[in-house]
Design an enzyme around this catalytic site. Structure first.
Site, PDB file in Angstrom:
ATOM      1  N   CYS A  25       0.810  -1.234   0.000  1.00  0.00           N
ATOM      2  CA  CYS A  25       0.000   0.000   0.000  1.00  0.00           C
ATOM      3  C   CYS A  25       0.837   1.275   0.000  1.00  0.00           C
ATOM      4  O   CYS A  25       0.303   2.365  -0.225  1.00  0.00           O
ATOM      5  CB  CYS A  25      -0.951  -0.004   1.183  1.00  0.00           C
ATOM      6  SG  CYS A  25      -2.105  -1.373   1.113  1.00  0.00           S
ATOM      7  N   HIS A  76      -3.434   7.114   2.566  1.00  0.00           N
ATOM      8  CA  HIS A  76      -3.829   5.813   2.017  1.00  0.00           C
ATOM      9  C   HIS A  76      -5.147   5.418   2.688  1.00  0.00           C
ATOM     10  O   HIS A  76      -5.312   5.591   3.894  1.00  0.00           O
ATOM     11  CB  HIS A  76      -2.742   4.784   2.311  1.00  0.00           C
ATOM     12  CG  HIS A  76      -3.174   3.381   2.052  1.00  0.00           C
ATOM     13  ND1 HIS A  76      -3.697   2.980   0.840  1.00  0.00           N
ATOM     14  CD2 HIS A  76      -3.201   2.279   2.857  1.00  0.00           C
ATOM     15  CE1 HIS A  76      -4.013   1.704   0.913  1.00  0.00           C
ATOM     16  NE2 HIS A  76      -3.726   1.251   2.122  1.00  0.00           N
ATOM     17  N   ASN A  89     -10.292  -0.160   0.028  1.00  0.00           N
ATOM     18  CA  ASN A  89      -8.830  -0.085  -0.040  1.00  0.00           C
ATOM     19  C   ASN A  89      -8.381  -0.635  -1.401  1.00  0.00           C
ATOM     20  O   ASN A  89      -8.447  -1.836  -1.638  1.00  0.00           O
ATOM     21  CB  ASN A  89      -8.245  -0.921   1.107  1.00  0.00           C
ATOM     22  CG  ASN A  89      -6.724  -0.891   1.129  1.00  0.00           C
ATOM     23  OD1 ASN A  89      -6.082  -0.418   0.190  1.00  0.00           O
ATOM     24  ND2 ASN A  89      -6.153  -1.400   2.200  1.00  0.00           N
TER      25      ASN A  89
HETATM   26  O1  UT7 Z   1      -3.842  -1.553   3.472  1.00  0.00           O
HETATM   27  C1  UT7 Z   1      -2.856  -1.590   4.432  1.00  0.00           C
HETATM   28  C2  UT7 Z   1      -2.876  -2.702   5.377  1.00  0.00           C
HETATM   29  N1  UT7 Z   1      -4.146  -3.052   5.924  1.00  0.00           N
HETATM   30  C3  UT7 Z   1      -4.729  -2.353   6.912  1.00  0.00           C
HETATM   31  O2  UT7 Z   1      -4.309  -1.292   7.296  1.00  0.00           O
HETATM   32  C4  UT7 Z   1      -5.924  -2.989   7.579  1.00  0.00           C
HETATM   33  C5  UT7 Z   1      -5.815  -2.887   9.060  1.00  0.00           C
HETATM   34  N2  UT7 Z   1      -6.845  -3.602   9.790  1.00  0.00           N
HETATM   35  C6  UT7 Z   1      -8.145  -3.250   9.797  1.00  0.00           C
HETATM   36  O3  UT7 Z   1      -8.548  -2.361   9.083  1.00  0.00           O
HETATM   37  C7  UT7 Z   1      -9.068  -3.935  10.775  1.00  0.00           C
HETATM   38  O4  UT7 Z   1      -8.291  -4.702  11.659  1.00  0.00           O
HETATM   39  C8  UT7 Z   1     -10.149  -4.832  10.124  1.00  0.00           C
HETATM   40  C9  UT7 Z   1     -11.165  -3.987   9.402  1.00  0.00           C
HETATM   41  C10 UT7 Z   1      -9.530  -5.836   9.185  1.00  0.00           C
HETATM   42  C11 UT7 Z   1     -10.883  -5.617  11.208  1.00  0.00           C
HETATM   43  O5  UT7 Z   1     -11.439  -4.714  12.158  1.00  0.00           O
HETATM   44  P1  UT7 Z   1     -11.160  -4.892  13.719  1.00  0.00           P
HETATM   45  O6  UT7 Z   1     -11.884  -3.814  14.393  1.00  0.00           O
HETATM   46  O7  UT7 Z   1      -9.664  -4.941  13.913  1.00  0.00           O
HETATM   47  O8  UT7 Z   1     -11.821  -6.254  14.021  1.00  0.00           O
HETATM   48  P2  UT7 Z   1     -11.183  -7.575  14.661  1.00  0.00           P
HETATM   49  O9  UT7 Z   1     -10.378  -8.319  13.643  1.00  0.00           O
HETATM   50  O10 UT7 Z   1     -10.533  -7.235  15.975  1.00  0.00           O
HETATM   51  O11 UT7 Z   1     -12.490  -8.406  14.952  1.00  0.00           O
HETATM   52  C12 UT7 Z   1     -13.475  -7.964  15.912  1.00  0.00           C
HETATM   53  C13 UT7 Z   1     -14.676  -8.887  15.819  1.00  0.00           C
HETATM   54  C14 UT7 Z   1     -14.313 -10.356  15.840  1.00  0.00           C
HETATM   55  O12 UT7 Z   1     -15.340 -11.052  16.505  1.00  0.00           O
HETATM   56  P3  UT7 Z   1     -15.159 -11.520  18.034  1.00  0.00           P
HETATM   57  O13 UT7 Z   1     -13.942 -12.404  18.038  1.00  0.00           O
HETATM   58  O14 UT7 Z   1     -14.957 -10.247  18.807  1.00  0.00           O
HETATM   59  O15 UT7 Z   1     -16.443 -12.217  18.325  1.00  0.00           O
HETATM   60  C15 UT7 Z   1     -14.334 -10.740  14.382  1.00  0.00           C
HETATM   61  O16 UT7 Z   1     -14.551 -12.122  14.181  1.00  0.00           O
HETATM   62  O17 UT7 Z   1     -15.351  -8.669  14.569  1.00  0.00           O
HETATM   63  C16 UT7 Z   1     -15.481  -9.909  13.860  1.00  0.00           C
HETATM   64  N3  UT7 Z   1     -15.388  -9.637  12.433  1.00  0.00           N
HETATM   65  C17 UT7 Z   1     -16.464  -9.336  11.698  1.00  0.00           C
HETATM   66  N4  UT7 Z   1     -17.766  -9.201  11.998  1.00  0.00           N
HETATM   67  C18 UT7 Z   1     -18.613  -8.862  10.997  1.00  0.00           C
HETATM   68  C19 UT7 Z   1     -14.289  -9.623  11.652  1.00  0.00           C
HETATM   69  N5  UT7 Z   1     -14.633  -9.326  10.393  1.00  0.00           N
HETATM   70  C20 UT7 Z   1     -15.975  -9.126  10.394  1.00  0.00           C
HETATM   71  C21 UT7 Z   1     -16.908  -8.794   9.389  1.00  0.00           C
HETATM   72  N6  UT7 Z   1     -18.203  -8.666   9.740  1.00  0.00           N
HETATM   73  N7  UT7 Z   1     -16.534  -8.573   8.115  1.00  0.00           N
END
Ligand code: UT7
Length: 336
Positions: free
Chosen positions: A116, A256, A286
Site C-alpha cells: 500500500c 492511504h 482499499n
Molecule cells: O492496506 C494496508 C494494510 N491493511 C490495513 O491497514 C488494515 C488494518 N486492519 C483493519 O482495518 C481492521 O483490523 C479490520 C477492518 C480488518 C478488522 O477490524 P477490527 O476492528 O480490527 O476487528 P477484529 O479483527 O478485531 O475483529 C473484531 C470482531 C471479531 O469477533 P469476536 O472475536 O470479537 O467475536 C471478528 O470475528 O469482529 C469480527 N469480524 C467481523 N464481523 C462482521 C471480523 N470481520 C468481520 C466482518 N463482519 N466482516
C-alpha cells in the site's frame, strides 16, 4: 539558484463500473453493513469483472486519459513506474505492458512492489530521476486488481479491498513546488502479519496450495491495524516537524485509504480538521496502490498552486512513509 524539484503536473484515474456493495457482501459472508461501516468506513468498492482482465486493463485508460488531459505525446515520456501488488503476470513488469499499450515508445519502465506504500515510493523514485536531471517526463501509476487475490469467503479481508488505477505525470519545477521532503520505511518483520502465502518462488502454485486457498491475501487485521495507526501517525508528524509545518500550514492530508479509523488517528495526531483530510474510502474501499491517486484526482479541482500536501501510507511488508509536496498548479483550470 532555486533547486529543481519534481512536481505532479497532472492526475487521472480509471475505476471499473461494477459496485460491490455492503448489501451484496452480506449475501456472501457473515457480515453486515453496520459492522463494515463502523469498523472501516466503507460502503462499496469497484470490482473489475470479465475474463483475461488485469491491472493493466485499468491502468492503460488511466494513463491514456492522463496524456490526453495534459497534452503530452506518448513518445515524450521518458520513464513509467507502476506500483502494484497484483501484476498482470509474474513477469514481465506490468509497467512494460502499460507502456507498450499506451505507445510510450521512448520510455523505460519497471514495477515497484511496496504494497500500500508503493505509490508514494514510486513518486519518490520518479522524483530522484527528475531531480538528477536524467528525465523530464515521468508517469507514475498506482494500480491494483485486488479482487484477483481476495478470498470472497474470508470476511476479514473481502470487505476491505477494491480495484482501481490512478496515474500522475511528474515534471521538473523551478518555482519551488513539487516533492519537498520524504520519509520512507520498511520492516520485513511485519511480513508475518500480511502476505500472500503461495504463488511466489518459495511456494509455487500446486493443487495443494490452491486447495489450501494460499493464493489469497492473508491478513491478521488487528495486528496490522495496530502498526498502521502508530506508524502512519508517527511518520506524518515527523515530516511536519522537520519542515516546520503546523496544522494551519497544511492544505490537505492525502492518506492511504485502508480504514477510516487509521485515517482519523493520523489526522488527529497532525491536528487536522475533517475538511483537510481527503477521504473517499466509502466509495472505493482499499484499492492498495490506487488510493492516493484516486484522492488527488477527486480533489484536483480544489487544489491550488503552492498548497502544502502530506501524502501518507502504510502497508504490507511492512512499508510506510510520508511525503511533503507543494502542489504545482491550480486544479480549477484543468478539465478532469
Ligand atoms: O492496506 C494496508 C494494510 N491493511 C490495513 O491497514 C488494515 C488494518 N486492519 C483493519 O482495518 C481492521 O483490523 C479490520 C477492518 C480488518 C478488522 O477490524 P477490527 O476492528 O480490527 O476487528 P477484529 O479483527 O478485531 O475483529 C473484531 C470482531 C471479531 O469477533 P469476536 O472475536 O470479537 O467475536 C471478528 O470475528 O469482529 C469480527 N469480524 C467481523 N464481523 C462482521 C471480523 N470481520 C468481520 C466482518 N463482519 N466482516
Amino acid at each position: 539558484m532555486t533547486k529543481t524539484r519534481a512536481a505532479i503536473t497532472g492526475v487521472n484515474t480509471w475505476v471499473p463500473e461494477y459496485r460491490l456493495t455492503n448489501a451484496e457482501l452480506e449475501t456472501m459472508v457473515d457480515t453486515n453493513d453496520e459492522w463494515i461501516q463502523t469498523r472501516t468506513g466503507i460502503q462499496e468498492r469497484r470490482i473489475l469483472k470479465g475474463k483475461d482482465k488485469g491491472t493493466s486493463t485499468m491502468a492503460v485508460p488511466a494513463v491514456n486519459g492522463l496524456l490526453e488531459k495534459t497534452g503530452i505525446k506518448p513518445e515524450d515520456i521518458d520513464l513509467l513506474i507502476c506500483a502494484t501488488v497484483t501484476p498482470d503476470m509474474q513477469f514481465p513488469a506490468t509497467a512494460n505492458i502499460i507502456s507498450n499499450k499506451c505507445g510510450l515508445v521512448n520510455a523505460f519502465s519497471f514495477d515497484i512492489n511496496a504494497a500500500c506504500s508503493g505509490f508514494i515510493d514510486a513518486v519518490t523514485t520518479a522524483a530522484m530521476y527528475i531531480e538528477s536531471g536524467r528525465y523530464k517526463k515521468v508517469v507514475v501509476v498506482g494500480a491494483d486488481k485486488m479482487s484477483s487475490i481476495i478470498d470472497y469467503t474470508d470476511r476479514q479481508t473481502c470487505i476491505i479491498f477494491g480495484d482501481a488505477a490512478g496515474a500522475v505525470l511528474m515534471e521538473p519545477n523551478d518555482e519551488g513546488n513539487g516533492l519537498i521532503d520524504h520519509q520512507l520505511h520498511t520492516d520485513g518483520a511485519g511480513a508475518v502479519h500480511l502476505h500472500q502465502k503461495a504463488g511466489g518462488s518459495m511456494r509455487p502454485a500446486t493443487h495443494e496450495t490452491v486447495d489450501a486457498r494460499e493464493h489469497y491475501v492473508y491478513q491478521e487485521g488487528a495486528a496490522v491495524f495496530k502498526f498502521a495507526v502508530t506508524n502512519m501517525a508517527d511518520v506524518s508528524e515527523v515530516i511536519m516537524k522537520r519542515n516546520n509545518l503546523t496544522a494551519d500550514d497544511i492544505a490537505y492530508l492525502v492518506p492511504h485509504q485502508a480504514n477510516k479509523r487509521i485515517i482519523d488517528a493520523t489526522a488527529n495526531r497532525m491536528g487536522l480538521s475533517e475538511e483537510k483530510v481527503m477521504l473517499n474510502i466509502m466509495k472505493y474501499g482499499n484499492t492498495t496502490n490506487g488510493t492516493i491517486p484516486l484522492c488527488l484526482h477527486e480533489w484536483e479541482p480544489k487544489l491550488k498552486k503552492g498548497d502544502n500536501l502530506i501524502l501518507s501510507a502504510f502497508g504490507g511488508g511492512f512499508t510506510w512513509g510520508a511525503l511533503y509536496i507543494k502542489w504545482a498548479y491550480d486544479g480549477s483550470t484543468i478539465s478532469s
